[in-house]
Design a protein around this motif. Sequence first.
Motif, PDB file in Angstrom:
ATOM      1  N   ASN A 118     -45.588 -19.842   4.127  1.00  0.00           N
ATOM      2  CA  ASN A 118     -45.343 -18.182   4.914  1.00  0.00           C
ATOM      3  C   ASN A 118     -45.797 -17.140   4.761  1.00  0.00           C
ATOM      4  OD1 ASN A 118     -42.653 -18.090   3.006  1.00  0.00           O
ATOM      5  ND2 ASN A 118     -44.338 -19.066   1.051  1.00  0.00           N
ATOM      6  N   THR A 123     -43.260 -12.897   7.478  1.00  0.00           N
ATOM      7  CA  THR A 123     -42.189 -13.573   6.850  1.00  0.00           C
ATOM      8  C   THR A 123     -41.480 -12.871   5.773  1.00  0.00           C
ATOM      9  OG1 THR A 123     -43.577 -15.813   7.290  1.00  0.00           O
ATOM     10  CG2 THR A 123     -41.956 -15.881   5.881  1.00  0.00           C
ATOM     11  N   PHE A 125     -40.912 -12.933   2.875  1.00  0.00           N
ATOM     12  CA  PHE A 125     -40.759 -15.249   2.169  1.00  0.00           C
ATOM     13  C   PHE A 125     -39.842 -14.434   0.417  1.00  0.00           C
ATOM     14  CE2 PHE A 125     -44.974 -12.727   0.652  1.00  0.00           C
ATOM     15  CZ  PHE A 125     -44.889 -12.912  -0.689  1.00  0.00           C
TER      16      PHE A 125
END
Length: 455
Positions: A118, A123, A125
């Motif tokens: 990540n 990202t 996440f």
Amino acid sequence: MKTQIAALCVAACPALALAQADDQSQSQAPISTAQTMPQITPLTTPGLSPVPPSPPAYDALGVKGWDTPFPPASDTIFADMGGARSALADYGIGIVGYSVNAVAYNFRNDKTPGASYNGKYPTYFTGSQGIFITYDASKIGLPGGQIQVLLQAITSSRPDLNPTRSQGIGTLAYFQSFNNDEFEMKVGWLQLSNEFMGANIAGSFTSGTLGPNASLPVSAGFSYPGLTTPGFTFRYNGPNGFYDKVAVARSIPNQSYTESIHNNAFGLRLSFPNSGVVTLNEIGVNQPAAPDHKSFWFRAGGVYNSTQYTNFETGTKQSNYGLYALVDYQFWQPDAGSPARGLYAGASISYQPPNRNLYTRYYEARMYGIGLIPGRPADLLSFVVSYNGLSRAALGAVFPGQPTDHYSQSTSLSYSFHVARGVFIQPAIALVKNITITPHVPLAVNGYISVALMF
């Protein structure tokens, strides 16, 4: 190889998963690698933001029985708009919704071949959405009782790195207190990560936090968002903040997280072929801040799991266990009229046997301040240093013949802004050493930002 899945902490806490592993490591139960990724959540602690002298009646309908305070409905975007919450409270119904979404990026623009984590690229996440519904059972002749339901969904842009997208029942339980709250019990489908440890900085469900929050015992059987398990808890509340809390529940399955989610349907499966019984006992002293004394909270506990785990040294099967201890102390209290404001220090330690767990030791030191800026009583500044040790025996079994890092370390700085009622923004920066197990990645300079909404 597939990525290890970190435990998704309480419903409003982002999931963190960084290191690579295969299904063999997954079979040892989901592993927290969260020390390499801040868990970013907002701050909502009762008593920190301006509230009326007498809290509204609907605030008393928050979820009961957690180690940490449930966020008050009065500090949500809608609060009592149109008198809706007050009307529902007249019937004993409480409702609080949330949406937490976080992104990460390594500012060093890392291009390490084969590394996947990540933040390597921007990202998304964590996406955690849910709604808590409670019912005051005193309305049907059961004073001290409460029915609790959590409907939740978990999403992310990288399900290969994070808990698989899922939706279902997060909690379906009945809570009951006895003898003027001296004793408490809860039975149903529970998330034990909410019920024990109180690992969030500032001791709140939605406080700004960094690090894995000592969530290592998850891999010893703790249930958590996405993997709710049936069980019960019982708590004794003694004098001067002393308490003793126990739980008996089905363990999370000893298989990959993805497989467990797929087999768990809507979250109400009673049994799994690869899961046994997990028992917990936590003893502590919890004295919240008050005008005449500072906050102090010590807790320590043990987890035993009858589920059979592979011994990396012998290849045999055996049960598993985990130990943990945490302490937080308020060493500066500038305003007795707002006793929770001030500076705090804390530490955490967790241990699991290295012959049957990939992650075996966790240490954390933290300092944080609540309401340090005049006029912003609910903001939270936190600084956290954490270390997570890996088992060399497990590394050799899971990654045979591969070079691996045997520990990871993170130093993080975060500030949680209580922007408006029910709106929280938290940026963070972290220096992360060994952000993956393999291959080796240079020191990461990870930036994070979380936007959380409470409805």
